[in-house]
Design a protein around this motif. Structure first.
Motif, PDB file in Angstrom:
ATOM      1  N   GLY A  58       0.821  -1.204   0.000  1.00 15.70           N
ATOM      2  CA  GLY A  58       0.000   0.000   0.000  1.00 15.70           C
ATOM      3  C   GLY A  58       0.848   1.243   0.000  1.00 15.70           C
ATOM      4  O   GLY A  58       2.083   1.186   0.030  1.00 15.70           O
ATOM      5  N   ASN A  59       0.188   2.379  -0.034  1.00 13.95           N
ATOM      6  CA  ASN A  59       0.876   3.658  -0.024  1.00 13.95           C
ATOM      7  C   ASN A  59       1.450   3.951   1.358  1.00 13.95           C
ATOM      8  O   ASN A  59       0.975   3.424   2.366  1.00 13.95           O
ATOM      9  CB  ASN A  59      -0.085   4.773  -0.451  1.00 13.95           C
ATOM     10  N   ARG A  60       2.497   4.790   1.395  1.00 16.73           N
ATOM     11  CA  ARG A  60       3.149   5.150   2.657  1.00 16.73           C
ATOM     12  C   ARG A  60       2.136   5.782   3.604  1.00 16.73           C
ATOM     13  O   ARG A  60       1.286   6.571   3.205  1.00 16.73           O
ATOM     14  CB  ARG A  60       4.278   6.155   2.428  1.00 16.73           C
ATOM     15  N   ALA A  61       2.255   5.415   4.864  1.00 12.59           N
ATOM     16  CA  ALA A  61       1.406   5.976   5.908  1.00 12.59           C
ATOM     17  C   ALA A  61       2.172   7.070   6.637  1.00 12.59           C
ATOM     18  O   ALA A  61       3.395   6.982   6.797  1.00 12.59           O
ATOM     19  CB  ALA A  61       1.004   4.881   6.883  1.00 12.59           C
ATOM     20  N   GLU A  62       1.445   8.091   7.079  1.00 16.97           N
ATOM     21  CA  GLU A  62       2.047   9.188   7.822  1.00 16.97           C
ATOM     22  C   GLU A  62       1.170   9.538   9.012  1.00 16.97           C
ATOM     23  O   GLU A  62      -0.064   9.446   8.927  1.00 16.97           O
ATOM     24  CB  GLU A  62       2.195  10.423   6.930  1.00 16.97           C
ATOM     25  N   ALA A  63       1.804   9.949  10.096  1.00 19.10           N
ATOM     26  CA  ALA A  63       1.060  10.412  11.261  1.00 19.10           C
ATOM     27  C   ALA A  63       0.131  11.543  10.836  1.00 19.10           C
ATOM     28  O   ALA A  63       0.489  12.373  10.009  1.00 19.10           O
ATOM     29  CB  ALA A  63       2.025  10.888  12.349  1.00 19.10           C
ATOM     30  N   GLY A  64      -1.067  11.542  11.373  1.00 23.15           N
ATOM     31  CA  GLY A  64      -2.043  12.578  11.061  1.00 23.15           C
ATOM     32  C   GLY A  64      -3.004  12.217   9.950  1.00 23.15           C
ATOM     33  O   GLY A  64      -4.034  12.876   9.783  1.00 23.15           O
ATOM     34  N   LEU A  89      -6.748   0.689   5.690  1.00 25.96           N
ATOM     35  CA  LEU A  89      -5.656   1.491   5.151  1.00 25.96           C
ATOM     36  C   LEU A  89      -5.751   1.612   3.640  1.00 25.96           C
ATOM     37  O   LEU A  89      -6.551   0.921   3.000  1.00 25.96           O
ATOM     38  CB  LEU A  89      -4.320   0.858   5.552  1.00 25.96           C
ATOM     39  N   ASP A  90      -4.903   2.465   3.063  1.00 28.29           N
ATOM     40  CA  ASP A  90      -4.830   2.628   1.618  1.00 28.29           C
ATOM     41  C   ASP A  90      -3.888   1.566   1.065  1.00 28.29           C
ATOM     42  O   ASP A  90      -2.744   1.836   0.728  1.00 28.29           O
ATOM     43  CB  ASP A  90      -4.341   4.041   1.290  1.00 28.29           C
ATOM     44  N   GLY A  91      -4.375   0.335   1.050  1.00 26.47           N
ATOM     45  CA  GLY A  91      -3.602  -0.817   0.607  1.00 26.47           C
ATOM     46  C   GLY A  91      -4.421  -2.072   0.828  1.00 26.47           C
ATOM     47  O   GLY A  91      -5.623  -2.011   1.063  1.00 26.47           O
ATOM     48  N   ASN A  92      -3.738  -3.216   0.819  1.00 30.45           N
ATOM     49  CA  ASN A  92      -4.453  -4.483   0.984  1.00 30.45           C
ATOM     50  C   ASN A  92      -4.488  -4.957   2.433  1.00 30.45           C
ATOM     51  O   ASN A  92      -4.909  -6.065   2.710  1.00 30.45           O
ATOM     52  CB  ASN A  92      -3.830  -5.575   0.105  1.00 30.45           C
ATOM     53  N   ASP A  93      -4.047  -4.125   3.367  1.00 32.14           N
ATOM     54  CA  ASP A  93      -3.952  -4.526   4.762  1.00 32.14           C
ATOM     55  C   ASP A  93      -4.771  -3.599   5.661  1.00 32.14           C
ATOM     56  O   ASP A  93      -5.350  -2.625   5.198  1.00 32.14           O
ATOM     57  CB  ASP A  93      -2.486  -4.557   5.215  1.00 32.14           C
ATOM     58  N   SER A  94      -4.817  -3.951   6.924  1.00 32.18           N
ATOM     59  CA  SER A  94      -5.516  -3.129   7.906  1.00 32.18           C
ATOM     60  C   SER A  94      -4.650  -3.055   9.158  1.00 32.18           C
ATOM     61  O   SER A  94      -3.636  -3.739   9.269  1.00 32.18           O
ATOM     62  CB  SER A  94      -6.889  -3.730   8.229  1.00 32.18           C
ATOM     63  N   LEU A  95      -5.071  -2.203  10.084  1.00 32.16           N
ATOM     64  CA  LEU A  95      -4.345  -2.017  11.333  1.00 32.16           C
ATOM     65  C   LEU A  95      -5.315  -2.228  12.480  1.00 32.16           C
ATOM     66  O   LEU A  95      -6.362  -1.580  12.527  1.00 32.16           O
ATOM     67  CB  LEU A  95      -3.758  -0.601  11.398  1.00 32.16           C
ATOM     68  N   TRP A  96      -4.988  -3.139  13.384  1.00 33.28           N
ATOM     69  CA  TRP A  96      -5.807  -3.367  14.571  1.00 33.28           C
ATOM     70  C   TRP A  96      -5.334  -2.412  15.649  1.00 33.28           C
ATOM     71  O   TRP A  96      -4.140  -2.391  15.989  1.00 33.28           O
ATOM     72  CB  TRP A  96      -5.684  -4.816  15.028  1.00 33.28           C
ATOM     73  N   VAL A  97      -6.252  -1.598  16.176  1.00 31.92           N
ATOM     74  CA  VAL A  97      -5.911  -0.669  17.245  1.00 31.92           C
ATOM     75  C   VAL A  97      -6.754  -0.996  18.472  1.00 31.92           C
ATOM     76  O   VAL A  97      -7.886  -1.454  18.359  1.00 31.92           O
ATOM     77  CB  VAL A  97      -6.095   0.805  16.822  1.00 31.92           C
ATOM     78  N   THR A  98      -6.182  -0.788  19.645  1.00 31.55           N
ATOM     79  CA  THR A  98      -6.861  -1.150  20.889  1.00 31.55           C
ATOM     80  C   THR A  98      -6.933   0.042  21.834  1.00 31.55           C
ATOM     81  O   THR A  98      -6.066   0.922  21.821  1.00 31.55           O
ATOM     82  CB  THR A  98      -6.130  -2.298  21.602  1.00 31.55           C
ATOM     83  N   SER A  99      -7.989   0.049  22.625  1.00 32.34           N
ATOM     84  CA  SER A  99      -8.192   1.056  23.674  1.00 32.34           C
ATOM     85  C   SER A  99      -8.049   2.478  23.143  1.00 32.34           C
ATOM     86  O   SER A  99      -7.327   3.301  23.696  1.00 32.34           O
ATOM     87  CB  SER A  99      -7.225   0.806  24.837  1.00 32.34           C
ATOM     88  N   VAL A 100      -8.775   2.763  22.074  1.00 33.77           N
ATOM     89  CA  VAL A 100      -8.740   4.073  21.431  1.00 33.77           C
ATOM     90  C   VAL A 100      -9.927   4.888  21.915  1.00 33.77           C
ATOM     91  O   VAL A 100     -11.057   4.413  21.937  1.00 33.77           O
ATOM     92  CB  VAL A 100      -8.789   3.914  19.895  1.00 33.77           C
ATOM     93  N   GLY A 101      -9.660   6.125  22.288  1.00 26.02           N
ATOM     94  CA  GLY A 101     -10.711   7.015  22.767  1.00 26.02           C
ATOM     95  C   GLY A 101     -11.199   7.964  21.696  1.00 26.02           C
ATOM     96  O   GLY A 101     -10.542   8.213  20.685  1.00 26.02           O
ATOM     97  N   GLN A 102     -12.354   8.530  21.966  1.00 28.25           N
ATOM     98  CA  GLN A 102     -12.994   9.475  21.072  1.00 28.25           C
ATOM     99  C   GLN A 102     -12.368  10.866  21.248  1.00 28.25           C
ATOM    100  O   GLN A 102     -12.016  11.242  22.360  1.00 28.25           O
ATOM    101  CB  GLN A 102     -14.491   9.519  21.428  1.00 28.25           C
TER     102      GLN A 102
END
Length: 115
Positions: A58-64, A89-102
């Motif tokens: 996928g394409n490069r990821a950047e903070a923000g 994500l902008d690609g064939n993969d995903s990211l699992w994130v945990t304990s994320v707040g609003q």
């Protein structure tokens, strides 16, 4: 912060952190190195290795950067409850994130405006 209570199955907007971007790019860089090594082995006449593992492309990821996230688990029943989710994500993969707040900012999620 929104007064909306996060629930399983909701799509929200997640903002990548620096650590998220580094993790995503590291997996994608590893996949590219593997692909190039496989290509060299094939050109050298060796049999291609079949592992069944996912190659992160996928394409490069950047903070923000902001991506859609599907809430898969909630930890509470108030607007302040944290969640686990799959970030698409902008690609064939995903990211699992945990304990994320609003809220606004990196490693946070917001409910998209309904239009």
């Amino acid at each position: 912060m929104s007064t909306t209570v996060p629930t399983i199955g909701r799509l929200v907007h997640y903002t990548l952190s620096e650590a998220d971007a580094e993790q995503i790019n590291r997996r994608r860089d590893d996949a590219e190195r593997w692909r190039l090594a496989q290509r060299k082995r094939t050109l050298d006449g060796e049999a291609a290795e079949v592992t069944g593992s996912q190659k992160h492309i996928g394409n490069r990821a950047e903070a923000g950067q902001v991506y859609p996230m599907l809430i898969v688990r909630t930890w509470g029943s108030t607007p302040e409850s944290v969640v686990n989710g799959q970030v698409f994500l902008d690609g064939n993969d995903s990211l699992w994130v945990t304990s994320v707040g609003q809220g606004e900012g990196e490693r946070r999620f917001v409910f998209p405006a309904r239009g």
